[in-house]
Design an enzyme around this catalytic site. Structure first.
Site, PDB file in Angstrom:
ATOM      1  CE  LYS A 170      -1.515   3.057   2.467  1.00 51.20           C
ATOM      2  NZ  LYS A 170      -1.714   4.225   1.568  1.00 51.20           N
ATOM      3  N   GLY A 201      -4.543   3.708  -2.228  1.00 48.29           N
ATOM      4  CA  GLY A 201      -5.700   4.149  -1.456  1.00 48.29           C
ATOM      5  C   GLY A 201      -5.328   4.805  -0.156  1.00 48.29           C
ATOM      6  N   GLY A 203      -4.896   5.278   3.910  1.00 42.88           N
ATOM      7  CA  GLY A 203      -4.446   4.423   4.996  1.00 42.88           C
ATOM      8  C   GLY A 203      -5.575   3.946   5.883  1.00 42.88           C
ATOM      9  N   GLY A 207      -4.998   0.403   4.839  1.00 43.18           N
ATOM     10  CA  GLY A 207      -4.142   0.008   5.957  1.00 43.18           C
ATOM     11  C   GLY A 207      -4.902  -0.761   7.025  1.00 43.18           C
ATOM     12  CD  GLU A 245      11.721   4.551   9.876  1.00 43.83           C
ATOM     13  OE1 GLU A 245      11.355   5.596  10.474  1.00 43.83           O
ATOM     14  OE2 GLU A 245      11.949   4.496   8.674  1.00 43.83           O
ATOM     15  CB  CYS A 279      11.682   9.251  10.034  1.00 46.63           C
ATOM     16  SG  CYS A 279      12.515   8.029   8.997  1.00 46.63           S
ATOM     17  CD  GLU A 377       9.122  12.754  13.083  1.00 46.29           C
ATOM     18  OE1 GLU A 377      10.069  12.271  12.439  1.00 46.29           O
ATOM     19  OE2 GLU A 377       8.083  12.122  13.333  1.00 46.29           O
TER      20      GLU A 377
END
Length: 477
Positions: A170, A201, A203, A207, A245, A279, A377
């Site tokens: 995905k 698509g 998430g 997902g 991650e 990240c 973040e």
């Protein structure tokens, strides 16, 4: 205008079961650059069924058979690198030099590494009368982000293929073009039907359907901490393996030596690569408090040297990926000002002369580790500088974070750099610019679990079986 309206399922390009499309916005122009289909739960069911069927044969292939497939992918990938680079520039705003360079190069590097690892990887080990066997885990759901689209797909798809797993990818909705081209590459390379499947698509739909599906054995997700938590919750009832991650707020420690100014300037400029949307970025720059004025001047110089503009031109930094991302970064910049952080360079709004596109000024603040911008973040070209009293204090600040993805140490004294790096509670530490495709990549704490890259990525897709009392075949002759 790009138009990608089909999904790749069971070796074929197929129409969505429930037709629905969305426009993709070019972040440099704020104009529609193409259209993709959005998948449904029904499409996921079809893709999972294809992957489950293919697993029975693909899992039994030999090392040599899988190497042949990966080498065929490598040949196709090399042939279409320029197309991939152009797609990355268009979908997420990476400057052409970066899109055609490091972005595409990361995918190529991880593919080459997977091939080399597969050549000698020990799937079976005999110790006494016990044979330990590493077997493919099964059907894998691979959910990837938009910030380094080829890198994130490569570190999942190629190890999964190499270890005998089948998969459903995905890709990110914000950056779907490069994934579509990679699926074409995989098809052209002759990967057997059902081994690799791709459904575009959102998430929340795709997902969730993948993470809750009873026929999915493993989920590999790269993205935000909040989404990672939801995926883990969804996967828990099925006791699926989940490799994640997630976010980071990594410390970049500059040691107190004669190279401080150039190291600070390089760190500030480096933070702006990919518009700060990395990240593992060293977004907390730790410098000696006694030399803060010198560090501020160097950071300003480094940030001001970053050219910003049309990613198709010769610039160092393009836009951020979307309007939502732009607004979120602006919120953090305003928050930094309201919290009393010292603005060194940059600040709110677009850079001068850029009235259209999601462009952010390369921004540097001086603050403390307990502020919002010092802890959360931001995922944009915003660097926070924090002063430390001595090396022990620097390590304390670096480790005082809910995250633990990466870290950076730079200095002339190699022994001191090594000693500092050993003390950082983080999964990946670069010493004086060190980089290695074979190094394990992944985080401590809220930065996730599991490891990717090199042979370490292979283990995420393997189950371990012990055969006790195993009798090896008698020697010939």
């Amino acid at each position: 205008m790009r138009e990608y309206l089909k999904f790749y399922i069971d070796g074929q390009w197929v129409d969505p079961i429930e037709p629905k499309t969305t426009n993709i916005i070019n972040p440099a122009t704020e104009e529609v650059s193409g259209t993709i289909s959005l998948g449904s739960v029904a499409d996921v069911e079809k893709a999972v069924a294809a992957a489950r069927k293919a697993f029975s044969s693909w899992s039994k292939t030999s090392r040599e058979e899988r190497l042949k497939v990966l080498l065929a992918i490598q040949a196709e990938y090399e042939r279409r690198q320029q197309e991939l680079g152009e797609a990355i520039t268009e979908e997420m705003g990476a400057p052409s030099a970066l899109g055609n360079g490091f972005h595409v190069g990361l995918g190529s590097g991880h593919l080459a590494t997977a091939i080399e690892v597969l050549k000698t990887f020990e799937f079976e080990t005999l110790r006494g009368a016990t044979l330990t066997v590493k077997e493919p885990i099964g059907v894998c759901a691979l959910i990837t982000p938009w910030n380094w689209p080829m890198n994130q797909i490569a570190v999942k798809v190629f190890p999964a293929l190499a270890t005998g797993c089948t998969m459903i990818l995905k890709p990110p909705q914000l950056a779907p073009y490069s994934a579509q081209i990679l699926a074409e590459i995989i098809h052209a390379a002759g990967v057997p039907a059902g081994v690799f499947n791709m459904v575009q698509g959102s998430g929340s739909v795709i997902g969730t359907a993948l993470s809750t599906h009873p026929e999915v054995d493993m989920i590999s997700f790269t993205g935000s901490e909040s989404v990672g938590v939801e995926i883990a919750k969804n996967a828990a009832p099925g006791v699926k393996r989940v490799c994640q991650e997630l976010g980071g707020k990594s410390a970049h420690i500059v040691l107190d030596d004669a190279n401080l100014a150039q190291n600070v300037a390089a760190a500030a400029g480096g933070m702006m690569v990919n518009s700060g949307q990395t990240c593992s970025a060293g977004s907390r720059l730790l410098v000696p408090l006694s030399r803060m004025d010198e560090a501020i001047a160097a950071a300003r110089q480094g940030a001001e040297g970053v050219t910003v503009g049309d990613p198709k031109s010769n610039v160092a930094m393009g836009p951020v990926v979307s309007k939502g991302q732009y607004n979120d970064i602006q919120r953090y910049i305003e928050l930094g000002l309201s919290e009393g952080a010292k603005l060194v360079v940059g600040g709110p709004g677009r850079p001068d002369g850029l009235d259209k596109g999601y462009y952010v000024k390369p921004t540097v603040f001086v603050t403390t580790n307990d502020t919002t911008i010092g802890r959360e973040e931001i995922f944009g070209p915003v660097l926070v500088m924090i002063g430390y009293d001595d090396i022990d204090h620097a390590v304390e600040i670096a480790n005082d974070s809910p995250f633990g993805l990466a870290g950076y140490v730079v200095g002339a004294d190699a022994a001191q750099c090594n000693a500092v790096a050993r003390q950082l509670r983080t999964g990946w530490v670069s010493i004086n610019g060190g980089f290695d495709f074979n190094a394990a990549f992944g985080g401590y704490k809220k930065s996730g679990n599991g490891r990717e890259w090199g042979e370490f990525g292979f283990h995420e897709y393997l189950e371990t079986k012990s055969l006790l009392g195993y009798a090896p075949a008698p020697a010939a002759g």
